[in-house]
Scaffold this active site. Structure first.
Site, PDB file in Angstrom:
ATOM      1  N   LYS A  34      -5.570   1.456  -4.493  1.00  0.00           N
ATOM      2  CA  LYS A  34      -4.513   1.664  -3.477  1.00  0.00           C
ATOM      3  C   LYS A  34      -3.532   2.720  -3.965  1.00  0.00           C
ATOM      4  O   LYS A  34      -2.362   2.738  -3.554  1.00  0.00           O
ATOM      5  CB  LYS A  34      -3.772   0.350  -3.186  1.00  0.00           C
ATOM      6  CG  LYS A  34      -4.663  -0.775  -2.670  1.00  0.00           C
ATOM      7  CD  LYS A  34      -5.187  -0.494  -1.274  1.00  0.00           C
ATOM      8  CE  LYS A  34      -6.054  -1.661  -0.784  1.00  0.00           C
ATOM      9  NZ  LYS A  34      -6.777  -1.326   0.455  1.00  0.00           N
ATOM     10  N   LEU A  76       2.582   0.826   2.359  1.00  0.00           N
ATOM     11  CA  LEU A  76       2.804   1.007   3.799  1.00  0.00           C
ATOM     12  C   LEU A  76       1.972   0.024   4.617  1.00  0.00           C
ATOM     13  O   LEU A  76       2.379  -0.373   5.715  1.00  0.00           O
ATOM     14  CB  LEU A  76       2.437   2.448   4.188  1.00  0.00           C
ATOM     15  CG  LEU A  76       3.292   3.545   3.555  1.00  0.00           C
ATOM     16  CD1 LEU A  76       2.636   4.911   3.774  1.00  0.00           C
ATOM     17  CD2 LEU A  76       4.699   3.541   4.144  1.00  0.00           C
ATOM     18  N   GLU A 124      10.808   7.392  -6.793  1.00  0.00           N
ATOM     19  CA  GLU A 124      11.987   6.572  -7.129  1.00  0.00           C
ATOM     20  C   GLU A 124      11.765   5.829  -8.445  1.00  0.00           C
ATOM     21  O   GLU A 124      12.665   5.737  -9.281  1.00  0.00           O
ATOM     22  CB  GLU A 124      12.289   5.600  -5.978  1.00  0.00           C
ATOM     23  CG  GLU A 124      12.739   6.361  -4.732  1.00  0.00           C
ATOM     24  CD  GLU A 124      12.983   5.473  -3.529  1.00  0.00           C
ATOM     25  OE1 GLU A 124      12.098   4.649  -3.203  1.00  0.00           O
ATOM     26  OE2 GLU A 124      14.049   5.603  -2.903  1.00  0.00           O
ATOM     27  N   GLU A 144       8.821   9.921   3.304  1.00  0.00           N
ATOM     28  CA  GLU A 144       9.405   8.902   4.180  1.00  0.00           C
ATOM     29  C   GLU A 144       9.737   9.460   5.562  1.00  0.00           C
ATOM     30  O   GLU A 144       9.467   8.825   6.588  1.00  0.00           O
ATOM     31  CB  GLU A 144      10.681   8.322   3.549  1.00  0.00           C
ATOM     32  CG  GLU A 144      10.445   7.288   2.468  1.00  0.00           C
ATOM     33  CD  GLU A 144      10.272   7.890   1.077  1.00  0.00           C
ATOM     34  OE1 GLU A 144       9.985   9.107   0.983  1.00  0.00           O
ATOM     35  OE2 GLU A 144      10.413   7.157   0.094  1.00  0.00           O
TER      36      GLU A 144
HETATM   37  C1  1HE Z   1      -1.924   3.030   0.321  1.00  0.00           C
HETATM   38  C2  1HE Z   1      -0.835   3.889   0.075  1.00  0.00           C
HETATM   39  C3  1HE Z   1       0.456   3.406   0.363  1.00  0.00           C
HETATM   40  C4  1HE Z   1      -2.642   4.919  -0.468  1.00  0.00           C
HETATM   41  N1  1HE Z   1       0.548   2.167   0.874  1.00  0.00           N
HETATM   42  N2  1HE Z   1      -1.762   1.807   0.803  1.00  0.00           N
HETATM   43  N3  1HE Z   1       4.177   7.273   0.474  1.00  0.00           N
HETATM   44  C5  1HE Z   1       3.293   7.936   1.193  1.00  0.00           C
HETATM   45  O1  1HE Z   1       3.520   8.269   2.324  1.00  0.00           O
HETATM   46  C6  1HE Z   1       1.997   8.264   0.476  1.00  0.00           C
HETATM   47  C7  1HE Z   1       0.801   7.658   1.192  1.00  0.00           C
HETATM   48  N4  1HE Z   1      -0.455   7.953   0.487  1.00  0.00           N
HETATM   49  C8  1HE Z   1      -1.070   9.165   0.577  1.00  0.00           C
HETATM   50  O2  1HE Z   1      -0.562  10.110   1.142  1.00  0.00           O
HETATM   51  C9  1HE Z   1      -2.420   9.275  -0.058  1.00  0.00           C
HETATM   52  O3  1HE Z   1      -2.967   7.963  -0.205  1.00  0.00           O
HETATM   53  C10 1HE Z   1      -2.438   9.972  -1.447  1.00  0.00           C
HETATM   54  C11 1HE Z   1      -2.150  11.458  -1.284  1.00  0.00           C
HETATM   55  C12 1HE Z   1      -1.417   9.352  -2.409  1.00  0.00           C
HETATM   56  C13 1HE Z   1      -3.847   9.782  -2.072  1.00  0.00           C
HETATM   57  O4  1HE Z   1      -4.828  10.257  -1.138  1.00  0.00           O
HETATM   58  P1  1HE Z   1      -6.344   9.808  -1.313  1.00  0.00           P
HETATM   59  O5  1HE Z   1      -7.145  10.602  -0.306  1.00  0.00           O
HETATM   60  O6  1HE Z   1      -6.760   9.862  -2.729  1.00  0.00           O
HETATM   61  O7  1HE Z   1      -6.399   8.244  -0.934  1.00  0.00           O
HETATM   62  P2  1HE Z   1      -6.357   7.539   0.508  1.00  0.00           P
HETATM   63  O8  1HE Z   1      -7.738   7.568   1.114  1.00  0.00           O
HETATM   64  O9  1HE Z   1      -5.257   8.033   1.345  1.00  0.00           O
HETATM   65  O10 1HE Z   1      -6.009   6.043   0.115  1.00  0.00           O
HETATM   66  C14 1HE Z   1      -6.886   5.265  -0.653  1.00  0.00           C
HETATM   67  C15 1HE Z   1      -6.490   3.818  -0.432  1.00  0.00           C
HETATM   68  O11 1HE Z   1      -5.180   3.621  -0.919  1.00  0.00           O
HETATM   69  C16 1HE Z   1      -6.467   3.444   1.035  1.00  0.00           C
HETATM   70  O12 1HE Z   1      -6.798   2.081   1.138  1.00  0.00           O
HETATM   71  P3  1HE Z   1      -8.261   1.617   1.668  1.00  0.00           P
HETATM   72  O13 1HE Z   1      -8.197   0.129   1.643  1.00  0.00           O
HETATM   73  O14 1HE Z   1      -8.398   2.216   3.025  1.00  0.00           O
HETATM   74  O15 1HE Z   1      -9.256   2.198   0.681  1.00  0.00           O
HETATM   75  C17 1HE Z   1      -5.013   3.636   1.390  1.00  0.00           C
HETATM   76  O16 1HE Z   1      -4.609   2.846   2.480  1.00  0.00           O
HETATM   77  C18 1HE Z   1      -4.352   3.148   0.119  1.00  0.00           C
HETATM   78  N5  1HE Z   1      -3.017   3.706  -0.022  1.00  0.00           N
HETATM   79  N6  1HE Z   1      -1.301   5.058  -0.411  1.00  0.00           N
HETATM   80  C19 1HE Z   1      -0.533   1.403   1.064  1.00  0.00           C
HETATM   81  N7  1HE Z   1       1.572   4.125   0.134  1.00  0.00           N
HETATM   82  C20 1HE Z   1      11.585   1.255  -0.958  1.00  0.00           C
HETATM   83  S1  1HE Z   1      11.284   2.323   0.255  1.00  0.00           S
HETATM   84  C21 1HE Z   1      10.130   3.439  -0.334  1.00  0.00           C
HETATM   85  C22 1HE Z   1       9.583   4.239   0.828  1.00  0.00           C
HETATM   86  C23 1HE Z   1       8.222   4.797   0.513  1.00  0.00           C
HETATM   87  O17 1HE Z   1       7.771   4.804  -0.590  1.00  0.00           O
HETATM   88  S2  1HE Z   1       7.359   5.388   1.850  1.00  0.00           S
HETATM   89  C24 1HE Z   1       5.746   5.617   1.197  1.00  0.00           C
HETATM   90  C25 1HE Z   1       5.530   7.049   0.925  1.00  0.00           C
END
Ligand code: 1HE
Length: 272
Positions: A34, A76, A124, A144
């Site tokens: 994840k 998320l 963060e 975000e």
């Molecule tokens: C996740 C998350 C996540 C991956 N929450 N599950 N953060 C973001 O907006 C970043 C979101 N993530 C991404 O943009 C991408 O995942 C990455 C660039 C980091 C990596 O990409 P990639 O192609 O290697 O992986 P993927 O296919 O997007 O994800 C693989 C798995 O990880 C997939 O799960 P699966 O069950 O479908 O295999 C995704 O759902 C999971 N995954 N990132 C949940 N963030 C206190 S407030 C703080 C506010 C925030 O932090 S907002 C979040 C910002």
């Protein structure tokens, strides 16, 4: 102080711990499938870990991650599924702050080996450690804004302190990504290596672990505390901390080594 063995047995789900030698505890974010997204369980693990670290014989922590990405921030999918009320998400954010404040103010140096995505809540988390080491794969962003969200794990405080408010606001509004030399120069990290951030972070952690614990305690708690004070109170607090640290019996040996010319001098390598 309890030995490091005690900490290695902590019940943790999203972190694994190992003894890295020379007083370095290696803490690994271990949910690569994840992308090390931080769910509520991961945050409780971080609270538990950084609550325990200062009470054990840990001289430095190397914070690293399994997989290609350091941390993708808030889980998320969990957040979407939980459909939280405002007060529930606020309570969750307070647990993030509990974890990150324990880390930042705990008095034990934490060095992060950053790679791939260091985004959202992952940035963060990274901004609360004492030393950040990046490599060619590392990138920093706050997505975000694009996700309809707002930062809740301290970015408005710590990322602003790192890179300044105007850059923070631009990142939040546009999702702009920083990496490489530009990221280094702007202050996202203190080190950038052409090799692996893990190797360099371990070298840094071992070096830091060789300092006296009370000195590291002051650096990794007092420096943060004085930022929250008026200049007048900060200078008084600095003097009080220096009064304690600079008279510690263990420092006498190091001072004697300087006085009798056996200690290394402070000059750039190769210069005499
Ligand atoms: C996740 C998350 C996540 C991956 N929450 N599950 N953060 C973001 O907006 C970043 C979101 N993530 C991404 O943009 C991408 O995942 C990455 C660039 C980091 C990596 O990409 P990639 O192609 O290697 O992986 P993927 O296919 O997007 O994800 C693989 C798995 O990880 C997939 O799960 P699966 O069950 O479908 O295999 C995704 O759902 C999971 N995954 N990132 C949940 N963030 C206190 S407030 C703080 C506010 C925030 O932090 S907002 C979040 C910002």
């Amino acid at each position: 102080m309890k030995p490091m063995d005690g900490i290695l047995g902590l019940p943790l789900d999203r972190l694994t711990l190992a003894d890295g030698g020379e007083g370095v505890l290696v803490a690994t974010l271990s949910r690569p499938e994840k992308r090390n997204a931080l769910d509520a369980t991961a945050i409780e693990d971080l609270v538990r870990l950084f609550d325990a670290v200062p009470r054990h014989d840990v001289r430095a922590v190397l914070l690293r991650a399994e997989g290609e990405h350091f941390c993708a921030g808030l889980d998320l999918v969990e957040h979407h599924g939980a459909d939280r009320a405002p007060h529930e998400f606020m309570q969750l954010c307070l647990r993030w702050h509990e974890a990150f404040n324990k880390l930042e103010y705990g008095g034990v140096p934490v060095i992060a080996a950053l790679k791939g995505a260091v985004v959202g809540g992952g940035l963060e988390l990274a901004s609360s450690v004492h030393i950040r080491v990046a490599d060619a794969t590392t990138y920093f962003a706050l997505p975000e804004g694009q996700r309809g969200l707002f930062t809740g794990g301290g970015a408005t405080i710590r990322v602003a302190a790192m890179i300044g408010r105007p850059r923070l606001v631009d990142m939040m509004l546009t999702g702009r990504i920083y990496k490489g030399r530009e990221a280094l120069e702007l202050g996202f990290c203190q080190y950038l290596t052409e090799g692996s951030s893990e190797d360099l972070a371990m070298d840094v952690a071992r070096k830091v672990a060789a300092n006296l614990p009370l000195t590291n305690f002051a650096i990794c708690s007092a420096v943060s505390h004085v930022q929250n004070m008026s200049a007048l109170d900060a200078s008084y607090a600095e003097a009080a901390v220096a009064g304690i640290v600079n008279t510690q019996p263990l420092a006498r040996e190091r001072l004697a080594a300087f006085a009798n010319k056996t200690a290394a001098r402070t000059r750039p390598e190769g210069e005499s």
